[in-house]
Scaffold this motif. Structure first.
Motif, PDB file in Angstrom:
ATOM      1  N   VAL A  99      42.484  27.861  44.059  1.00 29.36           N
ATOM      2  CA  VAL A  99      43.765  27.171  43.903  1.00 29.36           C
ATOM      3  C   VAL A  99      44.302  27.345  42.479  1.00 29.36           C
ATOM      4  N   ILE A 100      43.420  27.422  41.500  1.00 33.93           N
ATOM      5  CA  ILE A 100      43.862  27.672  40.124  1.00 33.93           C
ATOM      6  C   ILE A 100      44.547  29.031  40.033  1.00 33.93           C
ATOM      7  N   VAL A 101      43.893  30.052  40.572  1.00 34.15           N
ATOM      8  CA  VAL A 101      44.439  31.410  40.481  1.00 34.15           C
ATOM      9  C   VAL A 101      45.772  31.503  41.230  1.00 34.15           C
ATOM     10  N   SER A 102      45.834  30.955  42.429  1.00 30.76           N
ATOM     11  CA  SER A 102      47.083  31.023  43.206  1.00 30.76           C
ATOM     12  C   SER A 102      48.194  30.238  42.527  1.00 30.76           C
ATOM     13  N   ALA A 103      47.862  29.096  41.941  1.00 31.09           N
ATOM     14  CA  ALA A 103      48.869  28.307  41.225  1.00 31.09           C
ATOM     15  C   ALA A 103      49.399  29.064  40.017  1.00 31.09           C
ATOM     16  N   ARG A 142      49.062  26.751  28.533  1.00 24.84           N
ATOM     17  CA  ARG A 142      48.221  27.752  29.195  1.00 24.84           C
ATOM     18  C   ARG A 142      46.906  27.151  29.704  1.00 24.84           C
ATOM     19  N   HIS A 143      46.779  25.833  29.624  1.00 24.89           N
ATOM     20  CA  HIS A 143      45.522  25.204  30.035  1.00 24.89           C
ATOM     21  C   HIS A 143      45.764  24.174  31.142  1.00 24.89           C
ATOM     22  N   ILE A 144      44.700  23.858  31.857  1.00 25.27           N
ATOM     23  CA  ILE A 144      44.744  22.778  32.833  1.00 25.27           C
ATOM     24  C   ILE A 144      43.820  21.658  32.357  1.00 25.27           C
ATOM     25  N   LEU A 145      44.004  20.487  32.946  1.00 22.30           N
ATOM     26  CA  LEU A 145      43.118  19.359  32.685  1.00 22.30           C
ATOM     27  C   LEU A 145      42.203  19.203  33.888  1.00 22.30           C
ATOM     28  N   VAL A 146      40.899  19.250  33.657  1.00 18.50           N
ATOM     29  CA  VAL A 146      39.917  19.045  34.722  1.00 18.50           C
ATOM     30  C   VAL A 146      39.289  17.670  34.530  1.00 18.50           C
ATOM     31  N   ILE A 147      39.247  16.882  35.604  1.00 19.07           N
ATOM     32  CA  ILE A 147      38.623  15.562  35.534  1.00 19.07           C
ATOM     33  C   ILE A 147      37.473  15.525  36.522  1.00 19.07           C
ATOM     34  N   ASN A 183      35.392  11.939  33.376  1.00 18.41           N
ATOM     35  CA  ASN A 183      35.406  12.647  32.100  1.00 18.41           C
ATOM     36  C   ASN A 183      36.486  13.723  32.137  1.00 18.41           C
ATOM     37  N   TYR A 184      37.020  14.056  30.983  1.00 15.26           N
ATOM     38  CA  TYR A 184      38.187  14.926  30.873  1.00 15.26           C
ATOM     39  C   TYR A 184      37.837  16.200  30.110  1.00 15.26           C
ATOM     40  N   TYR A 185      38.336  17.322  30.648  1.00 10.77           N
ATOM     41  CA  TYR A 185      38.063  18.628  30.058  1.00 10.77           C
ATOM     42  C   TYR A 185      39.346  19.468  30.096  1.00 10.77           C
ATOM     43  N   THR A 186      39.520  20.305  29.089  1.00 13.52           N
ATOM     44  CA  THR A 186      40.618  21.272  29.150  1.00 13.52           C
ATOM     45  C   THR A 186      40.029  22.663  29.319  1.00 13.52           C
ATOM     46  N   LEU A 187      40.781  23.480  30.046  1.00 11.17           N
ATOM     47  CA  LEU A 187      40.307  24.822  30.367  1.00 11.17           C
ATOM     48  C   LEU A 187      41.489  25.775  30.354  1.00 11.17           C
ATOM     49  N   ASP A 188      41.430  26.785  29.485  1.00 10.95           N
ATOM     50  CA  ASP A 188      42.484  27.797  29.452  1.00 10.95           C
ATOM     51  C   ASP A 188      42.375  28.665  30.703  1.00 10.95           C
ATOM     52  N   VAL A 189      43.501  28.832  31.398  1.00  4.53           N
ATOM     53  CA  VAL A 189      43.473  29.594  32.652  1.00  4.53           C
ATOM     54  C   VAL A 189      44.448  30.760  32.651  1.00  4.53           C
ATOM     55  N   ILE A 190      45.228  30.902  31.588  1.00  3.08           N
ATOM     56  CA  ILE A 190      46.223  31.972  31.564  1.00  3.08           C
ATOM     57  C   ILE A 190      46.460  32.403  30.117  1.00  3.08           C
ATOM     58  N   GLY A 191      46.695  33.699  29.918  1.00  2.00           N
ATOM     59  CA  GLY A 191      46.931  34.219  28.584  1.00  2.00           C
ATOM     60  C   GLY A 191      48.400  34.185  28.199  1.00  2.00           C
ATOM     61  N   GLU A 192      48.694  34.563  26.952  1.00  2.00           N
ATOM     62  CA  GLU A 192      50.067  34.511  26.445  1.00  2.00           C
ATOM     63  C   GLU A 192      51.011  35.404  27.241  1.00  2.00           C
ATOM     64  N   THR A 193      50.519  36.507  27.749  1.00  2.00           N
ATOM     65  CA  THR A 193      51.382  37.433  28.493  1.00  2.00           C
ATOM     66  C   THR A 193      51.399  37.130  29.993  1.00  2.00           C
ATOM     67  N   GLY A 194      50.768  36.017  30.390  1.00  2.00           N
ATOM     68  CA  GLY A 194      50.752  35.654  31.795  1.00  2.00           C
ATOM     69  C   GLY A 194      49.562  36.190  32.556  1.00  2.00           C
ATOM     70  N   ILE A 202      46.182  36.123  34.113  1.00  2.00           N
ATOM     71  CA  ILE A 202      45.312  35.029  34.534  1.00  2.00           C
ATOM     72  C   ILE A 202      43.886  35.321  34.089  1.00  2.00           C
ATOM     73  N   ARG A 203      43.219  34.296  33.582  1.00  2.00           N
ATOM     74  CA  ARG A 203      41.837  34.471  33.127  1.00  2.00           C
ATOM     75  C   ARG A 203      40.968  34.943  34.298  1.00  2.00           C
ATOM     76  N   PRO A 204      39.942  35.745  34.038  1.00  2.00           N
ATOM     77  CA  PRO A 204      39.082  36.248  35.122  1.00  2.00           C
ATOM     78  C   PRO A 204      38.524  35.101  35.960  1.00  2.00           C
ATOM     79  N   VAL A 205      38.500  35.288  37.251  1.00  2.00           N
ATOM     80  CA  VAL A 205      38.041  34.209  38.122  1.00  2.00           C
ATOM     81  C   VAL A 205      36.574  33.883  37.862  1.00  2.00           C
ATOM     82  N   SER A 206      35.792  34.871  37.435  1.00  2.00           N
ATOM     83  CA  SER A 206      34.384  34.601  37.100  1.00  2.00           C
ATOM     84  C   SER A 206      34.296  33.616  35.939  1.00  2.00           C
ATOM     85  N   GLU A 207      35.198  33.760  34.962  1.00  2.00           N
ATOM     86  CA  GLU A 207      35.231  32.840  33.817  1.00  2.00           C
ATOM     87  C   GLU A 207      35.627  31.437  34.269  1.00  2.00           C
ATOM     88  N   ILE A 208      36.608  31.366  35.165  1.00  2.00           N
ATOM     89  CA  ILE A 208      37.045  30.063  35.690  1.00  2.00           C
ATOM     90  C   ILE A 208      35.901  29.387  36.438  1.00  2.00           C
TER      91      ILE A 208
END
Length: 664
Positions: free
Chosen positions: A160-164, A246-251, A255-266, A268-274
């Motif tokens: 869902v992160i990648v599709s979003a 470029r980040h999402i909030l994961v709860i 507990n709260y975490y931020t995770l970068d999911v997209i780069g400056e040029t759009g 998308i971070r590798p799904v393995s990294e996600i």
């Protein structure tokens, strides 16, 4: 019981702004990587191509609004009450209403970049001091992935992160298909039409679409869909959007975490990294559970505003990271299986694993069930359902990962950021009281669902009956059978066919539905053919008021705008002080549908303490609803049973058979 389906940033759009943004999008588009990896769609017609030429939302004639208002009042008032209201309406139409109408028309003429309802309607949300939870925020649940192994919680979350993000890239680079209602899709929903219309200037493009009976819809709300939040302030909240996020909030577990999911040029971070980061987050037990700080966002807005002001003194950076996240991803440990559990999970949760101010929250449960929860001030169902459908279909057809990839994860490379709050003692006390208040409110909810497989959209269309009209008739008939009266009712209708349109109210309770409901009463001697005619008349009338509302010819938003102007002058006409006005707007039956094959179910709480929140769905072969109440004296289960018997009796009549009325 089977699960059932159911159910801004407004901006000044100038041609030079469109061109500037479009050139920038074109550069990014041409320099990007593979489109299938970056985009959910690659439309040849720019996303906002029609925005500049959309027609403006019309202001109804005062006499039409007064007539429609009285038509709605006839259903719920006694003859004596109606005559009193009628005199007030006639006075209003001849006197104060004339002056208010002139002021509204003048204001509208001075603000041609928007609609007359956009600003006051958004302000209505932002000025409301009540909690967002139950009062405003609805939910929609996704269907499970047909590939069962992809319903693993982390796989589902990564997909869902990648599709979003693919949706976001298509929107940012203006290659998301424009939203269009096709009256004749064989002519307008074609490649030939798209190739021609893209060369029509934006200032004329709407007219070009209109020639082939295609009606582009307003897309101004899409700018608030992601990276937006509602900030609590005293008296009136504000909406904020972070375009460079470029980040999402994961709860997870509060507990709260931020995770970068997209780069400056759009990119998308590798799904393995996600996946690595999501897995590491679910295994993080380095600290004990924080105070349920999310409960603050469930409190009344002034209490939350005071607490946030204190919290910001030592947590400004943390709050900004939350506010600027593209969306919230909540990883829940529960496994809802029955409709009541699904509703509780996605409508409110436990008050720990949410941030109710965010424009969009995606919730993934341990069993892979997924829902969408959204804050309502920024936008309405058209934008949310478009996102929901596109993401659902992309996840199903182009999944970014599978469970096999989980086995090869190296968690040592995780790079998420955990957010830690420094909570003052004064705020700790507010958190504690907020959680208690939250628990008390959500525990008062009662709910019941219905799904009927006897007939659906296909059958009703063959009978030339509006499926929506029939569902609304069943709610009116069900309430009448249970309570012996008709009450203030609401159905939401989009006015997105106009620039910066929002919604209009449809009043399903009409003289036509009253006649039909009474014809079905066990004491009535109407024959089958007569009852069938009552159904047809009710359907025809409902079709007409739906059409009126969609074309900006309802009465509720017009009366709201006139009242807004009157309040600014400090002189409120008597029509608004009439008890019948309050009674009509005490919405006992609040209804809405977001029907889609991708929707499992959806819902929202009642809008008044003694009301019912009715989310409903109409599918080809079935009809269903998800109904919520705040418990006694409202009997939600009794209401749903009366709706069931009404639908069954209606089917008997449509089939030409006698029926045994089971109403009391």
């Amino acid at each position: 019981m089977a699960l059932v389906s159911s159910r801004g940033k407004t901006f000044k759009f100038c041609l030079w702004q469109w061109k500037s943004k479009n050139y920038n999008c074109l550069f990014r588009f041409l320099s990007s990587a593979s489109g299938d990896e970056k985009y959910i769609q690659r439309s040849i017609v720019p996303t906002y191509h029609f925005q500049a030429s959309l027609p403006r939302l019309p202001i109804p004639k005062l006499e039409d609004t007064c007539r429609r208002y009285l038509d709605a009042q006839k259903v719920i008032l006694s003859s004596e009450e109606y005559e009193t209201t009628k005199r007030l309406v006639e006075t209003f139409q001849k006197q104060e209403g004339q002056e208010l109408q002139k002021k509204l028309l003048k204001k509208d003429k001075m603000n041609k970049h928007t609609s007359y309802i956009s600003e006051p309607w958004t302000d209505m949300y932002l000025e409301d001091r009540r909690s967002l939870v139950l009062n405003h925020n609805p939910f929609i649940a996704f269907n499970f992935d047909p590939n069962e192994e992809n319903n693993h919680q982390l796989v589902r979350a990564a997909n869902v992160i990648v599709s979003a993000m693919k949706f976001k890239n298509s929107l940012d680079d203006q290659v998301l298909e424009p939203e269009i209602f096709h009256l004749n899709p064989k002519k307008s929903n074609t490649e030939r039409f798209k190739k021609l219309i893209r060369y029509v200037p934006s200032s004329l493009s709407w007219y070009g679409a209109y020639l082939v009976k295609a009606f582009p819809l307003d897309m101004s709300q899409y700018d608030r869909l992601l990276a937006s939040t509602r900030i609590p302030l005293l008296t009136k909240d504000k909406l904020v959007t972070y375009e460079d996020s470029r980040h999402i909030l994961v709860i997870h577990k509060g507990n709260y975490y931020t995770l970068d999911v997209i780069g400056e040029t759009g990119i998308i971070r590798p799904v393995s990294e996600i996946l690595i980061n999501l897995q590491a987050i679910t295994m993080d037990d380095s600290t004990s559970l924080q105070s349920p700080i999310a409960a603050l966002t469930s409190n009344d807005r002034d209490t939350w505003a005071h607490a946030r002001e204190e919290l910001e003194k030592s947590n400004a950076e943390v709050l900004k990271l939350i506010d600027s996240a593209l969306f919230v991803l909540s990883l829940d440990d529960d496994e809802p299986k029955i409709p009541e559990e699904v509703t509780k999970s996605f409508l409110h949760g436990d008050g720990r694993n949410r941030w109710f101010d965010k424009s969009l929250q995606l919730i993934v449960c341990r069993n892979g069930l997924m829902g969408l929860h959204f804050e309502h001030s920024w936008g309405d169902g058209v934008a949310v359902l478009r996102f929901f459908n596109e993401v659902s279909e992309d996840m199903r057809e182009n999944p970014a990962c599978s469970p096999a990839q989980l086995a090869a994860l190296d968690l040592s490379s995780a790079n998420y950021r955990k957010l830690c709050f420094d909570i003052p003692a004064s705020v700790e006390n507010v958190i504690s009281s907020s959680k208690e208040n939250f628990d008390s409110r959500v525990n008062s909810l009662e709910m019941e669902t219905l799904q009927l497989f006897s007939f659906g959209r296909d059958y009703l269309r063959r009978k030339k009956i509006s499926p929506d009209a029939l569902m609304q008739l069943s709610f009116q008939m069900g309430y009448y059978r249970q309570n012996g009266k008709f009450v203030g009712s609401y159905e939401s209708c989009s006015t997105a066919a106009f620039k910066h349109g929002r919604t209009e109210t449809v009043r399903p309770a009409s003289l036509a539905t009253v006649a039909c409901c009474q014809a079905f009463d066990k004491s009535h001697k109407a024959g089958i053919e007569e009852m069938r005619n009552f159904i047809m008349k009710s359907s025809d009338y409902h079709n007409q008021i739906i059409k009126n509302a969609a074309m900006g010819q309802g009465f509720d938003r017009h009366m709201f705008a006139l009242r807004h102007i009157a309040q600014s002058s400090g002189k409120l006409p008597k029509i608004y002080q009439d008890p019948s006005f309050a009674r009509l707007n005490h919405i006992i039956l609040s209804t809405s549908t977001l029907t889609s094959p991708n929707v499992l179910m959806g819902g929202f709480a009642p809008v008044v303490p003694d009301g019912l929140g009715v989310g409903y769905t109409i599918l080809d072969d079935s009809l269903g609803c998800n109904v919520l109440s705040y418990g006694p004296p409202t009997d939600v289960r009794g209401f749903v049973e009366c709706v069931r018997s009404s639908l069954e009796d209606i089917l008997e009549v449509l089939e030409g058979r006698n029926f045994k009325n089971t109403s009391g």
